[in-house]
Write a protein that holds these residues in place. Structure first.
Motif, PDB file in Angstrom:
ATOM      1  N   UNK A 197       8.888  -0.454  -8.340  1.00  0.00           N
ATOM      2  CA  UNK A 197       9.953   0.542  -8.327  1.00  0.00           C
ATOM      3  C   UNK A 197       9.921   1.362  -7.039  1.00  0.00           C
ATOM      4  N   UNK A 198       8.729   1.819  -6.649  1.00  0.00           N
ATOM      5  CA  UNK A 198       8.610   2.603  -5.418  1.00  0.00           C
ATOM      6  C   UNK A 198       8.982   1.764  -4.196  1.00  0.00           C
ATOM      7  N   UNK A 199       8.526   0.513  -4.174  1.00  0.00           N
ATOM      8  CA  UNK A 199       8.755  -0.345  -3.012  1.00  0.00           C
ATOM      9  C   UNK A 199      10.246  -0.568  -2.772  1.00  0.00           C
ATOM     10  N   UNK A 200      10.973  -0.912  -3.831  1.00  0.00           N
ATOM     11  CA  UNK A 200      12.406  -1.181  -3.645  1.00  0.00           C
ATOM     12  C   UNK A 200      13.203   0.096  -3.412  1.00  0.00           C
ATOM     13  N   UNK A 201      12.796   1.191  -4.042  1.00  0.00           N
ATOM     14  CA  UNK A 201      13.483   2.463  -3.803  1.00  0.00           C
ATOM     15  C   UNK A 201      13.305   2.907  -2.356  1.00  0.00           C
ATOM     16  N   UNK A 202      12.084   2.781  -1.860  1.00  0.00           N
ATOM     17  CA  UNK A 202      11.831   3.166  -0.463  1.00  0.00           C
ATOM     18  C   UNK A 202      12.530   2.223   0.506  1.00  0.00           C
ATOM     19  N   UNK A 203      12.532   0.934   0.199  1.00  0.00           N
ATOM     20  CA  UNK A 203      13.217  -0.018   1.079  1.00  0.00           C
ATOM     21  C   UNK A 203      14.697   0.343   1.201  1.00  0.00           C
ATOM     22  N   UNK A 204      15.315   0.691   0.066  1.00  0.00           N
ATOM     23  CA  UNK A 204      16.728   1.064   0.096  1.00  0.00           C
ATOM     24  C   UNK A 204      16.952   2.360   0.867  1.00  0.00           C
ATOM     25  N   UNK A 205      16.079   3.357   0.636  1.00  0.00           N
ATOM     26  CA  UNK A 205      16.233   4.642   1.320  1.00  0.00           C
ATOM     27  C   UNK A 205      16.017   4.494   2.824  1.00  0.00           C
ATOM     28  N   UNK A 265       7.823  12.017  -0.949  1.00  0.00           N
ATOM     29  CA  UNK A 265       7.025  11.982  -2.171  1.00  0.00           C
ATOM     30  C   UNK A 265       6.790  10.557  -2.659  1.00  0.00           C
ATOM     31  N   UNK A 266       7.851   9.753  -2.618  1.00  0.00           N
ATOM     32  CA  UNK A 266       7.708   8.360  -3.044  1.00  0.00           C
ATOM     33  C   UNK A 266       6.777   7.591  -2.112  1.00  0.00           C
ATOM     34  N   UNK A 267       6.909   7.832  -0.795  1.00  0.00           N
ATOM     35  CA  UNK A 267       6.039   7.156   0.169  1.00  0.00           C
ATOM     36  C   UNK A 267       4.582   7.555  -0.039  1.00  0.00           C
ATOM     37  N   UNK A 268       4.344   8.847  -0.295  1.00  0.00           N
ATOM     38  CA  UNK A 268       2.980   9.308  -0.547  1.00  0.00           C
ATOM     39  C   UNK A 268       2.429   8.713  -1.843  1.00  0.00           C
ATOM     40  N   UNK A 269       3.279   8.600  -2.862  1.00  0.00           N
ATOM     41  CA  UNK A 269       2.836   8.026  -4.135  1.00  0.00           C
ATOM     42  C   UNK A 269       2.450   6.563  -3.960  1.00  0.00           C
ATOM     43  N   UNK A 270       3.190   5.837  -3.143  1.00  0.00           N
ATOM     44  CA  UNK A 270       2.852   4.415  -2.927  1.00  0.00           C
ATOM     45  C   UNK A 270       1.553   4.271  -2.149  1.00  0.00           C
ATOM     46  N   UNK A 271       1.336   5.155  -1.192  1.00  0.00           N
ATOM     47  CA  UNK A 271       0.055   5.136  -0.478  1.00  0.00           C
ATOM     48  C   UNK A 271      -1.092   5.386  -1.463  1.00  0.00           C
TER      49      UNK A 271
END
Length: 207
Positions: free
Chosen positions: A27-35, A100-106
């Motif tokens: 979920x984080x990966x695709x959301x960040x890719x889109x953003x 926030x999403x990028x930090x959560x994925x890290x």
């Protein structure tokens, strides 16, 4: 109940932590890719970085996330690019969600869940490679005569068994729902005949 049965049933239970981590990471990966892709094309300006540099960096991060390449390194790079491309003005508030999403994925990739996510990714890769090898061998067999045809079909069967073992591992991790190998069939159909044999042999060695 016999202790052996209890132990066997426990070992067959899906890994709930791996399943949850994999779903969250996807979920984080695709959301960040889109953003990141949207920001690279028509994102807010000005950024802390020069606009051309920020667009290239965010576009690269979007591609890496979408393709799931070098997940740990790309997660860190994505967070760094998001910080460096921090916008000003009214665009800052929504961009904080991206940060926030990028930090959560890290945190997922470098934290305790990182090993489980690596196992999931490696098992998915082994399954995809084995399915592609099986399809390539099967398609090559249709253009051959005996006994080469039987040999090629046997290699297709071996590759399909490897895919089955990888699928069983994914099921144990709780992240596989028995998807059909449509991608492998399409990739095999698009592979030029001259490349089919060397690619299949390479995939066989890789498994």
């Amino acid at each position: 109940m016999a202790p052996e049965l209890v132990e066997l049933r426990g070992s067959d239970a899906p890994d709930a932590a791996a399943s949850a981590a994999a779903r969250t990471d996807t979920l984080l990966r695709w959301s960040l890719a889109a953003a990141w892709a949207a920001a690279a094309v028509a994102g807010p300006e000005p950024w802390l970085l020069p606009a051309p540099v920020a667009r290239v960096a965010l576009g690269a991060c979007a591609a890496l996330a979408a393709l799931d390449l070098w997940p740990r390194a790309s997660a860190v790079a994505g967070l760094a690019a998001s910080l460096a491309a921090l916008p000003t003005g009214v665009a800052l508030a929504p961009w904080l969600a991206v940060l926030g999403a990028a930090a959560a994925r890290v945190g997922l990739r470098l934290g305790p869940s990182g090993e489980r996510l690596t196992r999931v990714r490696e098992a998915r890769l082994r399954r995809s490679q084995a399915l592609l090898a099986s399809e390539l061998h099967r398609r090559r067999s249709q253009r051959l005569s005996e006994p080469a045809r039987s040999s090629e079909l046997a290699r297709a069967g071996d590759a399909f068994e490897r895919a089955g073992r990888a699928r069983a591992e994914l099921r144990a991790l709780g992240v596989e729902r028995g998807a059909r190998p449509l991608a492998a069939r399409l990739a095999a159909a698009l592979t030029p005949p001259a490349l089919a044999e060397p690619l299949a042999r390479h995939l066989d060695r890789g498994d």
